[in-house]
Design a protein around this motif. Structure first.
Motif, short mmCIF file in Angstrom:
data_model
loop_
_atom_site.label_atom_id
_atom_site.label_comp_id
_atom_site.label_asym_id
_atom_site.label_seq_id
_atom_site.Cartn_x
_atom_site.Cartn_y
_atom_site.Cartn_z
N SER A 169 -46.97 -5.93 -22.38
CA SER A 169 -45.53 -5.81 -22.57
C SER A 169 -45.20 -5.26 -23.95
CB SER A 169 -44.86 -7.19 -22.40
OG SER A 169 -43.47 -7.13 -22.66
N GLU A 191 -31.56 -2.26 -14.30
CA GLU A 191 -32.49 -1.37 -13.63
C GLU A 191 -33.91 -1.94 -13.77
OE1 GLU A 191 -32.33 1.22 -11.69
OE2 GLU A 191 -30.15 1.43 -11.76
N ASP A 192 -34.68 -1.80 -12.69
CA ASP A 192 -36.08 -2.24 -12.68
C ASP A 192 -36.84 -1.20 -11.87
OD1 ASP A 192 -38.54 -3.50 -12.45
OD2 ASP A 192 -37.70 -5.48 -12.03
N ILE A 213 -30.25 -7.86 -15.90
CA ILE A 213 -31.13 -6.75 -15.54
C ILE A 213 -30.33 -5.74 -14.72
CG2 ILE A 213 -33.16 -6.03 -14.24
CD1 ILE A 213 -34.45 -8.71 -14.92
N THR A 215 -32.15 -4.14 -19.55
CA THR A 215 -31.23 -5.29 -19.58
C THR A 215 -30.03 -4.96 -20.45
OG1 THR A 215 -33.11 -6.81 -19.36
CG2 THR A 215 -31.03 -7.75 -20.10
N PHE A 235 -43.69 -2.73 -6.42
CA PHE A 235 -42.37 -2.41 -6.96
C PHE A 235 -41.89 -1.03 -6.49
CE2 PHE A 235 -43.46 -5.79 -10.02
CZ PHE A 235 -42.30 -6.54 -9.91
N GLN A 251 -43.72 -2.32 -19.31
CA GLN A 251 -44.93 -2.99 -18.86
C GLN A 251 -45.96 -1.98 -18.37
OE1 GLN A 251 -43.99 -5.85 -15.80
NE2 GLN A 251 -42.70 -7.11 -17.14
N GLU A 283 -37.84 -3.54 -21.49
CA GLU A 283 -39.22 -4.03 -21.51
C GLU A 283 -40.09 -3.02 -20.80
OE1 GLU A 283 -42.13 -7.80 -20.37
OE2 GLU A 283 -40.04 -7.81 -19.68
N LYS A 296 -41.50 -4.01 -26.08
CA LYS A 296 -40.04 -4.05 -25.96
C LYS A 296 -39.37 -3.26 -27.08
CE LYS A 296 -40.11 -8.63 -23.77
NZ LYS A 296 -39.66 -10.04 -23.86
N ARG A 322 -43.85 0.00 -15.69
CA ARG A 322 -42.62 -0.62 -15.17
C ARG A 322 -41.61 -0.67 -16.30
NH1 ARG A 322 -42.02 -6.97 -13.32
NH2 ARG A 322 -39.91 -6.86 -12.45
N TYR A 323 -40.35 -0.23 -16.04
CA TYR A 323 -39.29 -0.24 -17.03
C TYR A 323 -38.21 -1.22 -16.56
CZ TYR A 323 -41.29 4.52 -17.33
OH TYR A 323 -42.14 5.61 -17.38
N ILE A 324 -37.89 -2.21 -17.40
CA ILE A 324 -36.85 -3.18 -17.06
C ILE A 324 -35.74 -3.04 -18.09
CG2 ILE A 324 -36.30 -5.61 -16.67
CD1 ILE A 324 -39.31 -6.09 -16.20
#
Length: 263
Positions: A255, A173-174, A171, A166, A219, A209, A207, A257, A162-164
């Motif tokens: 996680s 894009e998720d 945020i 910011t 998701f 994950q 971030e 970052k 998962r790519y978040i």
């Protein structure tokens, strides 16, 4: 009748029909009973873990966080010990500083109004986000710049990520991906958020994950509803890993970052 006159007549009729369609059509949208939504997780970082509990809003209500107070929130570790989350603001529950361990399964129990909602998630092995880079693509003679996440996918296991992204604390894009076509490879995945409008010196945070398969499905289906990765599908609730009709997800994840600055 000449072709020109026919065209004029068709245009007049079409105009009348379109003008008649300007009437506002009132749709009767039935409100449904509010549903509990639980969004929480436990990471491999030594930090205050968070669980958010809310209820869905009716269609005609503003789209805001409808936090629910008074829940009992407990995470159970593989050895049977528990971590209790305390409510720090309406609908926001927080643990003391704690961390999960890759390879272990964690169980979240939320008890509210005499009903318990349970979900479990197994924390995958840790994969480190090596770096962030910028990539440029030409679309219809326009040059667009995006951020790419770079990492080495381990070949021994099926992996989901998962790519978040910011920007300025928000945020933007998720998104999720899997190693179906990249197993064991060096990966450079693009996050399709255009950075052209950002000025020099702006920082982008990502971030990264590692998530289990059920969390990936949640998701992924959420992204499909929003039209990511193709045309939007018929709206439906993403498949939750909670029982008893609750929506949302419980995510045990690792996680990593990284940040990058626009030059």
């Amino acid at each position: 009748m000449s072709i020109v006159k026919k065209c004029v007549l068709v245009s007049l009729v079409t105009g009348l029909l379109l003008s008649g369609c300007e009437k506002v059509i009132e749709l009767k949208l039935d409100n449904s009973a509010p549903v509990l939504v639980i969004d929480g997780g436990i990471s491999d970082q030594n930090e205050n873990q968070v669980v958010k509990i809310s209820r869905t809003n009716n269609f005609t209500e503003p789209n805001k966080f409808n936090g629910v107070s008074g829940a009992k929130v407990v995470v159970t570790r593989p050895n049977g010990s528990t971590v209790t989350y305390n409510e720090v603001s309406q609908g926001i529950y927080q643990s003391v500083k704690t961390r999960g361990v890759p390879g272990n399964m964690y169980v979240l129990n939320v008890t509210l109004e005499g009903k318990t909602y349970t979900a479990s998630s197994t924390m995958p092995g840790r994969v480190v986000l090596d770096s962030l880079t910028f990539k440029q693509f030409n679309f219809f003679s326009t040059k667009d710049t995006y951020v790419a996440v770079n990492y080495n996918d381990p070949a021994a296991f099926q992996n989901q990520y998962r790519y978040i992204l910011t920007v300025k604390g928000k945020i933007e894009e998720d998104m999720v991906s899997e190693d179906r076509f990249n197993n064991g490879n060096s990966v450079s995945d693009v996050i399709y958020y255009e950075v052209e409008d950002l000025g020099a010196g702006e920082k982008l945070d990502v971030e990264f994950q590692c998530i289990d398969r059920n969390v990936y499905r949640y998701f992924y289906s959420l992204g499909q509803n929003n039209g990511r990765g193709g045309p939007p599908v018929a709206p439906s609730n993403p498949v939750s890993n909670f029982n008893n009709g609750a929506l949302g997800i419980f995510n045990a994840y690792t996680s990593s970052k990284r940040s990058v600055v626009i030059k």
